[in-house]
Scaffold this motif. Structure first.
Motif, PDB file in Angstrom:
ATOM      1  N   ALA A 183       7.228   9.683  -6.230  1.00 20.01           N
ATOM      2  CA  ALA A 183       6.861  10.795  -7.125  1.00 20.01           C
ATOM      3  C   ALA A 183       5.669  10.415  -8.007  1.00 20.01           C
ATOM      4  CB  ALA A 183       8.059  11.191  -7.989  1.00 20.01           C
ATOM      5  N   LYS A 184       5.561   9.131  -8.360  1.00 24.94           N
ATOM      6  CA  LYS A 184       4.448   8.666  -9.210  1.00 24.94           C
ATOM      7  C   LYS A 184       3.173   8.417  -8.422  1.00 24.94           C
ATOM      8  CE  LYS A 184       7.667   6.572 -12.408  1.00 24.94           C
ATOM      9  NZ  LYS A 184       8.332   5.343 -12.789  1.00 24.94           N
TER      10      LYS A 184
ATOM     11  N   GLU B 118       0.850  -1.194   0.000  1.00 25.33           N
ATOM     12  CA  GLU B 118       0.000   0.000   0.000  1.00 25.33           C
ATOM     13  C   GLU B 118       0.885   1.242   0.000  1.00 25.33           C
ATOM     14  OE1 GLU B 118      -3.469   0.415   0.466  1.00 25.33           O
ATOM     15  OE2 GLU B 118      -3.924  -1.732   0.433  1.00 25.33           O
ATOM     16  N   LEU B 119       0.499   2.251  -0.764  1.00 27.34           N
ATOM     17  CA  LEU B 119       1.294   3.474  -0.853  1.00 27.34           C
ATOM     18  C   LEU B 119       1.517   4.112   0.515  1.00 27.34           C
ATOM     19  CD1 LEU B 119       2.805   5.606  -2.504  1.00 27.34           C
ATOM     20  CD2 LEU B 119       0.636   6.822  -2.739  1.00 27.34           C
ATOM     21  N   ALA B 120       0.486   4.170   1.347  1.00 22.85           N
ATOM     22  CA  ALA B 120       0.624   4.804   2.668  1.00 22.85           C
ATOM     23  C   ALA B 120       1.686   4.093   3.506  1.00 22.85           C
ATOM     24  CB  ALA B 120      -0.716   4.808   3.399  1.00 22.85           C
ATOM     25  N   GLU B 121       1.694   2.754   3.464  1.00 19.66           N
ATOM     26  CA  GLU B 121       2.702   1.990   4.211  1.00 19.66           C
ATOM     27  C   GLU B 121       4.086   2.238   3.624  1.00 19.66           C
ATOM     28  OE1 GLU B 121       4.046  -2.611   5.204  1.00 19.66           O
ATOM     29  OE2 GLU B 121       2.211  -2.268   4.068  1.00 19.66           O
TER      30      GLU B 121
ATOM     31  N   GLN C 226      -1.197   3.538  -6.269  1.00 18.11           N
ATOM     32  CA  GLN C 226      -1.985   3.052  -5.128  1.00 18.11           C
ATOM     33  C   GLN C 226      -1.255   1.934  -4.396  1.00 18.11           C
ATOM     34  OE1 GLN C 226      -5.844   1.923  -6.566  1.00 18.11           O
ATOM     35  NE2 GLN C 226      -6.634   4.002  -6.345  1.00 18.11           N
ATOM     36  N   ARG C 227      -0.595   1.081  -5.182  1.00 19.10           N
ATOM     37  CA  ARG C 227       0.182  -0.027  -4.617  1.00 19.10           C
ATOM     38  C   ARG C 227       1.540  -0.075  -5.318  1.00 19.10           C
ATOM     39  NH1 ARG C 227      -2.785  -2.990  -1.338  1.00 19.10           N
ATOM     40  NH2 ARG C 227      -1.617  -4.912  -1.330  1.00 19.10           N
ATOM     41  N   VAL C 228       2.533  -0.546  -4.583  1.00 20.44           N
ATOM     42  CA  VAL C 228       3.888  -0.680  -5.120  1.00 20.44           C
ATOM     43  C   VAL C 228       4.155  -2.167  -5.311  1.00 20.44           C
ATOM     44  CG1 VAL C 228       6.336  -0.268  -4.654  1.00 20.44           C
ATOM     45  CG2 VAL C 228       4.623   1.403  -3.893  1.00 20.44           C
ATOM     46  N   TYR C 229       4.444  -2.555  -6.560  1.00 19.69           N
ATOM     47  CA  TYR C 229       4.708  -3.948  -6.900  1.00 19.69           C
ATOM     48  C   TYR C 229       6.185  -4.104  -7.212  1.00 19.69           C
ATOM     49  CZ  TYR C 229      -0.341  -4.365  -7.264  1.00 19.69           C
ATOM     50  OH  TYR C 229      -1.669  -4.366  -6.992  1.00 19.69           O
ATOM     51  N   LEU C 230       6.859  -4.916  -6.414  1.00 19.86           N
ATOM     52  CA  LEU C 230       8.301  -5.095  -6.598  1.00 19.86           C
ATOM     53  C   LEU C 230       8.631  -5.903  -7.850  1.00 19.86           C
ATOM     54  CD1 LEU C 230       9.472  -5.682  -2.916  1.00 19.86           C
ATOM     55  CD2 LEU C 230       9.434  -3.569  -4.241  1.00 19.86           C
TER      56      LEU C 230
ATOM     57  N   LEU D 125      18.046   5.504  -1.759  1.00 18.32           N
ATOM     58  CA  LEU D 125      16.650   5.945  -1.724  1.00 18.32           C
ATOM     59  C   LEU D 125      16.150   6.476  -3.065  1.00 18.32           C
ATOM     60  CD1 LEU D 125      16.614   7.626   1.783  1.00 18.32           C
ATOM     61  CD2 LEU D 125      15.598   5.448   1.132  1.00 18.32           C
ATOM     62  N   SER D 126      17.015   6.641  -4.044  1.00 15.86           N
ATOM     63  CA  SER D 126      16.602   7.190  -5.341  1.00 15.86           C
ATOM     64  C   SER D 126      15.455   6.396  -5.984  1.00 15.86           C
ATOM     65  CB  SER D 126      17.780   7.280  -6.298  1.00 15.86           C
ATOM     66  OG  SER D 126      18.699   8.228  -5.816  1.00 15.86           O
ATOM     67  N   PRO D 127      15.524   5.062  -6.072  1.00 16.10           N
ATOM     68  CA  PRO D 127      14.401   4.322  -6.651  1.00 16.10           C
ATOM     69  C   PRO D 127      13.114   4.485  -5.829  1.00 16.10           C
ATOM     70  CG  PRO D 127      16.346   2.930  -6.539  1.00 16.10           C
ATOM     71  CD  PRO D 127      16.664   4.183  -5.777  1.00 16.10           C
TER      72      PRO D 127
END
Length: 166
Positions: free
Chosen positions: A63-64, A30-33, A67-71, A55-57
């Motif tokens: 910045a984008k 989740e983006l908030a987490e 809703q969810r971050v998929y590794l 931390l760059s990636p």
């Protein structure tokens, strides 16, 4: 200086959980987490300067604002998170020296000296405007009484070095 063990353990646990989802195409963060944990890592990296570049990636993802971050979709991010985990693990081996934490040149430059009588010196602006200032301050009597002197007042709690750090 080093990151508190409790905070380090928490961050390592979260990163381990995230990295377990790397192969999954349905499990995302989740983006908030993600935002919250990366903020904690960023704060922790104030004590671990070597980690800042990793931390760059994470910043690119933030910045984008997905809703969810998929590794599994972002190998660069997954690699950075693994490297962050390694840095956090290794941080206990060699704590950061305070002089490594200075982020740039000083805004003000000064020289001072102290003795049993008081402290004095001058300050000039380097990175910010500052009226050149010469100062002298006499110590209060209670401070003078606490200074250890050669062959006198061996029970005093202050040394000249203590006065120079004041």
């Amino acid at each position: 200086m080093q990151l508190e063990e409790k905070k380090r353990t928490f961050l390592l646990g979260v990163l381990q959980t995230w990295l377990r989802t790397e192969k999954s195409k349905t499990a995302g963060i989740e983006l908030a987490e993600f935002e919250s944990v990366i903020a904690k890592i960023r704060h922790g990296f104030m004590c671990i300067p070597a980690g800042r570049g990793l931390l760059s990636p994470c910043n690119s993802v933030l910045a984008k604002r997905p809703q969810r971050v998929y590794l599994h979709r972002n190998k660069r991010l997954a690699t950075a998170l693994r490297d962050i985990r390694t840095i956090l693990r290794e941080a206990t081996v060699r704590p950061t020296k305070c002089r490594e934490l200075v982020m740039g040149p000083p805004h003000y430059i000064g020289i001072k000296d102290a003795s049993i009588h008081g402290v004095g010196g001058f300050v000039v602006g380097e990175g910010k405007a500052c009226v050149p200032t010469v100062f002298r301050h006499e110590w209060p009597e209670w401070v003078k009484r606490e200074v250890r002197k050669t062959n006198q007042n061996q029970g005093g709690t202050l040394t000249n070095s203590d006065l120079e750090m004041a």
